[in-house]
Design a protein around this motif. Structure first.
Motif, PDB file in Angstrom:
ATOM      1  N   PRO A 167       0.846  -1.194   0.000  1.00 61.99           N
ATOM      2  CA  PRO A 167       0.000   0.000   0.000  1.00 61.99           C
ATOM      3  C   PRO A 167       0.883   1.246   0.000  1.00 61.99           C
ATOM      4  O   PRO A 167       1.929   1.284   0.646  1.00 61.99           O
ATOM      5  CB  PRO A 167      -0.805  -0.125   1.297  1.00 61.99           C
ATOM      6  CG  PRO A 167       0.047  -0.968   2.189  1.00 61.99           C
ATOM      7  CD  PRO A 167       0.801  -1.899   1.292  1.00 61.99           C
ATOM      8  N   VAL A 168       0.447   2.269  -0.724  1.00 58.91           N
ATOM      9  CA  VAL A 168       1.215   3.509  -0.823  1.00 58.91           C
ATOM     10  C   VAL A 168       0.271   4.674  -0.572  1.00 58.91           C
ATOM     11  O   VAL A 168      -0.870   4.688  -1.057  1.00 58.91           O
ATOM     12  CB  VAL A 168       1.900   3.634  -2.204  1.00 58.91           C
ATOM     13  CG1 VAL A 168       0.916   3.507  -3.349  1.00 58.91           C
ATOM     14  CG2 VAL A 168       2.678   4.945  -2.315  1.00 58.91           C
ATOM     15  N   CYS A 169       0.756   5.647   0.199  1.00 55.47           N
ATOM     16  CA  CYS A 169      -0.066   6.791   0.558  1.00 55.47           C
ATOM     17  C   CYS A 169       0.780   8.059   0.510  1.00 55.47           C
ATOM     18  O   CYS A 169       2.010   7.984   0.337  1.00 55.47           O
ATOM     19  CB  CYS A 169      -0.681   6.602   1.947  1.00 55.47           C
ATOM     20  SG  CYS A 169       0.523   6.667   3.299  1.00 55.47           S
ATOM     21  N   ALA A 217      -2.374   6.413 -10.423  1.00 53.87           N
ATOM     22  CA  ALA A 217      -2.632   6.297  -8.981  1.00 53.87           C
ATOM     23  C   ALA A 217      -1.531   6.980  -8.178  1.00 53.87           C
ATOM     24  O   ALA A 217      -1.820   7.725  -7.225  1.00 53.87           O
ATOM     25  CB  ALA A 217      -2.737   4.828  -8.600  1.00 53.87           C
ATOM     26  N   LEU A 218      -0.279   6.761  -8.553  1.00 46.72           N
ATOM     27  CA  LEU A 218       0.829   7.368  -7.813  1.00 46.72           C
ATOM     28  C   LEU A 218       0.829   8.888  -7.947  1.00 46.72           C
ATOM     29  O   LEU A 218       1.185   9.605  -7.002  1.00 46.72           O
ATOM     30  CB  LEU A 218       2.157   6.785  -8.279  1.00 46.72           C
ATOM     31  CG  LEU A 218       2.533   5.443  -7.640  1.00 46.72           C
ATOM     32  CD1 LEU A 218       3.729   4.827  -8.334  1.00 46.72           C
ATOM     33  CD2 LEU A 218       2.826   5.629  -6.156  1.00 46.72           C
ATOM     34  N   GLU A 219       0.427   9.400  -9.119  1.00 43.10           N
ATOM     35  CA  GLU A 219       0.339  10.845  -9.285  1.00 43.10           C
ATOM     36  C   GLU A 219      -0.716  11.426  -8.346  1.00 43.10           C
ATOM     37  O   GLU A 219      -0.516  12.485  -7.742  1.00 43.10           O
ATOM     38  CB  GLU A 219       0.014  11.195 -10.737  1.00 43.10           C
ATOM     39  CG  GLU A 219       1.196  11.104 -11.675  1.00 43.10           C
ATOM     40  CD  GLU A 219       2.327  12.026 -11.260  1.00 43.10           C
ATOM     41  OE1 GLU A 219       2.072  13.227 -11.028  1.00 43.10           O
ATOM     42  OE2 GLU A 219       3.482  11.556 -11.148  1.00 43.10           O
ATOM     43  N   MET A 220      -1.850  10.765  -8.236  1.00 42.76           N
ATOM     44  CA  MET A 220      -2.905  11.242  -7.342  1.00 42.76           C
ATOM     45  C   MET A 220      -2.457  11.185  -5.891  1.00 42.76           C
ATOM     46  O   MET A 220      -2.721  12.101  -5.102  1.00 42.76           O
ATOM     47  CB  MET A 220      -4.169  10.414  -7.547  1.00 42.76           C
ATOM     48  CG  MET A 220      -4.802  10.574  -8.914  1.00 42.76           C
ATOM     49  SD  MET A 220      -6.431   9.803  -9.024  1.00 42.76           S
ATOM     50  CE  MET A 220      -7.335  10.821  -7.867  1.00 42.76           C
ATOM     51  N   GLY A 224      -1.619  14.075  -2.719  1.00 34.16           N
ATOM     52  CA  GLY A 224      -2.295  14.041  -1.429  1.00 34.16           C
ATOM     53  C   GLY A 224      -3.645  13.382  -1.416  1.00 34.16           C
ATOM     54  O   GLY A 224      -4.428  13.590  -0.473  1.00 34.16           O
ATOM     55  N   GLN A 225      -3.958  12.578  -2.444  1.00 34.12           N
ATOM     56  CA  GLN A 225      -5.290  11.988  -2.544  1.00 34.12           C
ATOM     57  C   GLN A 225      -5.245  10.471  -2.462  1.00 34.12           C
ATOM     58  O   GLN A 225      -4.808   9.805  -3.386  1.00 34.12           O
ATOM     59  CB  GLN A 225      -5.947  12.382  -3.867  1.00 34.12           C
ATOM     60  CG  GLN A 225      -6.069  13.879  -4.071  1.00 34.12           C
ATOM     61  CD  GLN A 225      -6.736  14.213  -5.383  1.00 34.12           C
ATOM     62  OE1 GLN A 225      -7.788  13.668  -5.699  1.00 34.12           O
ATOM     63  NE2 GLN A 225      -6.124  15.096  -6.144  1.00 34.12           N
ATOM     64  N   ALA A 241      13.095   8.833  -6.341  1.00 35.51           N
ATOM     65  CA  ALA A 241      13.028  10.027  -7.184  1.00 35.51           C
ATOM     66  C   ALA A 241      12.578  11.258  -6.408  1.00 35.51           C
ATOM     67  O   ALA A 241      12.484  12.350  -6.980  1.00 35.51           O
ATOM     68  CB  ALA A 241      12.080   9.784  -8.350  1.00 35.51           C
ATOM     69  N   GLY A 242      12.289  11.098  -5.119  1.00 39.82           N
ATOM     70  CA  GLY A 242      11.893  12.235  -4.295  1.00 39.82           C
ATOM     71  C   GLY A 242      10.416  12.563  -4.336  1.00 39.82           C
ATOM     72  O   GLY A 242      10.011  13.647  -3.899  1.00 39.82           O
ATOM     73  N   ARG A 243       9.589  11.648  -4.852  1.00 41.12           N
ATOM     74  CA  ARG A 243       8.154  11.901  -4.895  1.00 41.12           C
ATOM     75  C   ARG A 243       7.575  11.827  -3.473  1.00 41.12           C
ATOM     76  O   ARG A 243       8.020  11.012  -2.650  1.00 41.12           O
ATOM     77  CB  ARG A 243       7.456  10.864  -5.773  1.00 41.12           C
ATOM     78  CG  ARG A 243       7.958  10.810  -7.193  1.00 41.12           C
ATOM     79  CD  ARG A 243       7.574  12.065  -7.944  1.00 41.12           C
ATOM     80  NE  ARG A 243       6.152  12.039  -8.268  1.00 41.12           N
ATOM     81  CZ  ARG A 243       5.435  13.121  -8.561  1.00 41.12           C
ATOM     82  NH1 ARG A 243       6.004  14.311  -8.519  1.00 41.12           N
ATOM     83  NH2 ARG A 243       4.161  13.017  -8.890  1.00 41.12           N
ATOM     84  N   PRO A 244       6.593  12.660  -3.143  1.00 39.74           N
ATOM     85  CA  PRO A 244       6.050  12.705  -1.769  1.00 39.74           C
ATOM     86  C   PRO A 244       5.064  11.567  -1.492  1.00 39.74           C
ATOM     87  O   PRO A 244       3.874  11.778  -1.255  1.00 39.74           O
ATOM     88  CB  PRO A 244       5.355  14.077  -1.731  1.00 39.74           C
ATOM     89  CG  PRO A 244       4.932  14.313  -3.146  1.00 39.74           C
ATOM     90  CD  PRO A 244       6.015  13.712  -4.004  1.00 39.74           C
ATOM     91  N   VAL A 245       5.580  10.341  -1.527  1.00 41.52           N
ATOM     92  CA  VAL A 245       4.779   9.164  -1.224  1.00 41.52           C
ATOM     93  C   VAL A 245       5.579   8.278  -0.278  1.00 41.52           C
ATOM     94  O   VAL A 245       6.800   8.417  -0.160  1.00 41.52           O
ATOM     95  CB  VAL A 245       4.400   8.372  -2.499  1.00 41.52           C
ATOM     96  CG1 VAL A 245       3.596   9.241  -3.464  1.00 41.52           C
ATOM     97  CG2 VAL A 245       5.652   7.838  -3.201  1.00 41.52           C
ATOM     98  N   ARG A 246       4.879   7.343   0.380  1.00 41.71           N
ATOM     99  CA  ARG A 246       5.567   6.405   1.266  1.00 41.71           C
ATOM    100  C   ARG A 246       4.819   5.087   1.301  1.00 41.71           C
ATOM    101  O   ARG A 246       3.607   5.025   1.033  1.00 41.71           O
ATOM    102  CB  ARG A 246       5.686   6.973   2.681  1.00 41.71           C
ATOM    103  CG  ARG A 246       4.359   7.073   3.418  1.00 41.71           C
ATOM    104  CD  ARG A 246       4.560   7.530   4.857  1.00 41.71           C
ATOM    105  NE  ARG A 246       3.287   7.608   5.584  1.00 41.71           N
ATOM    106  CZ  ARG A 246       2.726   6.573   6.198  1.00 41.71           C
ATOM    107  NH1 ARG A 246       3.311   5.373   6.191  1.00 41.71           N
ATOM    108  NH2 ARG A 246       1.573   6.718   6.841  1.00 41.71           N
ATOM    109  N   CYS A 247       5.531   4.020   1.653  1.00 43.33           N
ATOM    110  CA  CYS A 247       4.900   2.717   1.864  1.00 43.33           C
ATOM    111  C   CYS A 247       4.084   2.786   3.153  1.00 43.33           C
ATOM    112  O   CYS A 247       4.572   3.282   4.174  1.00 43.33           O
ATOM    113  CB  CYS A 247       5.948   1.620   1.970  1.00 43.33           C
ATOM    114  SG  CYS A 247       6.836   1.292   0.433  1.00 43.33           S
ATOM    115  N   ALA A 248       2.855   2.294   3.100  1.00 38.80           N
ATOM    116  CA  ALA A 248       1.970   2.351   4.264  1.00 38.80           C
ATOM    117  C   ALA A 248       1.796   0.983   4.909  1.00 38.80           C
ATOM    118  O   ALA A 248       0.851   0.754   5.664  1.00 38.80           O
ATOM    119  CB  ALA A 248       0.611   2.910   3.847  1.00 38.80           C
ATOM    120  N   GLY A 249       2.715   0.058   4.612  1.00 40.31           N
ATOM    121  CA  GLY A 249       2.641  -1.278   5.176  1.00 40.31           C
ATOM    122  C   GLY A 249       3.734  -2.150   4.594  1.00 40.31           C
ATOM    123  O   GLY A 249       4.492  -1.711   3.721  1.00 40.31           O
TER     124      GLY A 249
END
Length: 286
Positions: A167-169, A217-220, A224-225, A241-249
């Motif tokens: 999962p990614v958020c 999905a990753l762009e959304m 922040g969505q 790549a520095g995108r503002p996402v993280r693994c959520a599990g």
């Protein structure tokens, strides 16, 4: 209209002679004799019904009609040259067409292309992306990479990778996954179910938003969505790549994999195709 146009060779000869102001020099540039250049010019003048040059001893000058005609001829030849270069590339470039699922192309391969081009500056890589591997008719594809289970009929499938989902958020999102808006990726309906079963967590029974690719999905999510379950390699590449996402599990292994696909009976690959294929194998092995 084409029947009224002069011979293209005559026009090339006219442009060179007008630029160099010398039939002999024009012949040397074009690989023609001085007599052949003179014949081309005379033929062009006969076609047009007017003189393009004022011929004087040791002094070749354009006539008024020649001066008026030259810019148009030069522009037409330049346009033809640029169009040919843009469509087919320079002769020294060796092109290889690589077909890859769109999210793999955007999220995984694209960031690695600068390194490839630095190592192989004379090789052009044409990346053709598809959402589903069979959504295009057969075409001139040199290397075909598919995501699936390796069970496509009429082809040999060489496994390139093992995969896991996660999962990614958004990077700044601290709420549990169950409290975030779940995103559904079309064609990957079982990602949530597989993850929920492996981790013993509840699976959403409805989705707030559906998209057609993991890239969307990753762009959304980066904006922040919501939260989605996607291939872990995509998330790792996005984080690097520095995108503002993280693994959520934690990651969950799945049977899904990437395969190098070759049709039965295909001829041995060209040297440049083998080069790209070896690079692709190294990318997935790394």
């Amino acid at each position: 209209m084409s029947t009224s146009l002069p011979n293209l060779t005559w026009l090339r000869t006219f442009e060179a002679a007008a630029r160099l102001r010398n039939f002999t020099a024009a012949g040397e540039e074009l690989g023609l004799t001085q007599a052949a250049v003179s014949l081309h010019i005379k033929s062009l003048e006969a076609k047009l019904g007017c003189a393009l040059f004022l011929r004087q001893p040791r002094n070749l000058q354009l006539s008024e009609m020649g001066k008026a005609y030259l810019p148009h001829v030069r522009r037409a030849l330049d346009d033809l040259s640029l169009s040919t270069l843009g469509l087919f590339g320079p002769e020294m470039v060796r092109a290889v067409t690589l077909r890859v699922p769109v999210s793999t192309a955007v999220l995984w391969l694209a960031p690695k292309l600068p390194e490839f081009h630095a190592a192989h500056p004379g090789l052009e890589l044409r990346l053709v992306s598809t959402i589903w591997a069979d959504s295009l008719e057969d075409e001139d594809v040199d290397i075909d990479i598919r995501s699936g289970h390796g069970d496509w009929p009429g082809v040999r499938a060489e496994k390139l990778s093992t995969e896991a989902i996660v999962p990614v958020c958004p990077a700044g999102e601290d709420a549990p996954v169950s409290e975030q808006t779940p995103l559904h990726i079309l064609g990957q309906e079982d990602n949530w179910a597989r993850y929920g079963e492996a981790q013993g967590v509840a699976v959403p029974d409805r989705f707030g938003i559906s998209v057609d690719t993991s890239a969307a999905a990753l762009e959304m999510i980066a904006a922040g969505q919501g939260v989605a379950v996607v291939l872990a390699r995509y998330v790792r590449a996005a984080v690097e790549a520095g995108r503002p996402v993280r693994c959520a599990g934690p990651e969950v292994p799945v049977r899904l994999a990437h395969y190098l696909v070759e049709r039965d009976g295909r001829a041995p690959p060209r040297a440049e195709v083998a080069t790209v294929r070896d690079w692709v194998k190294g990318v997935f092995a790394g």
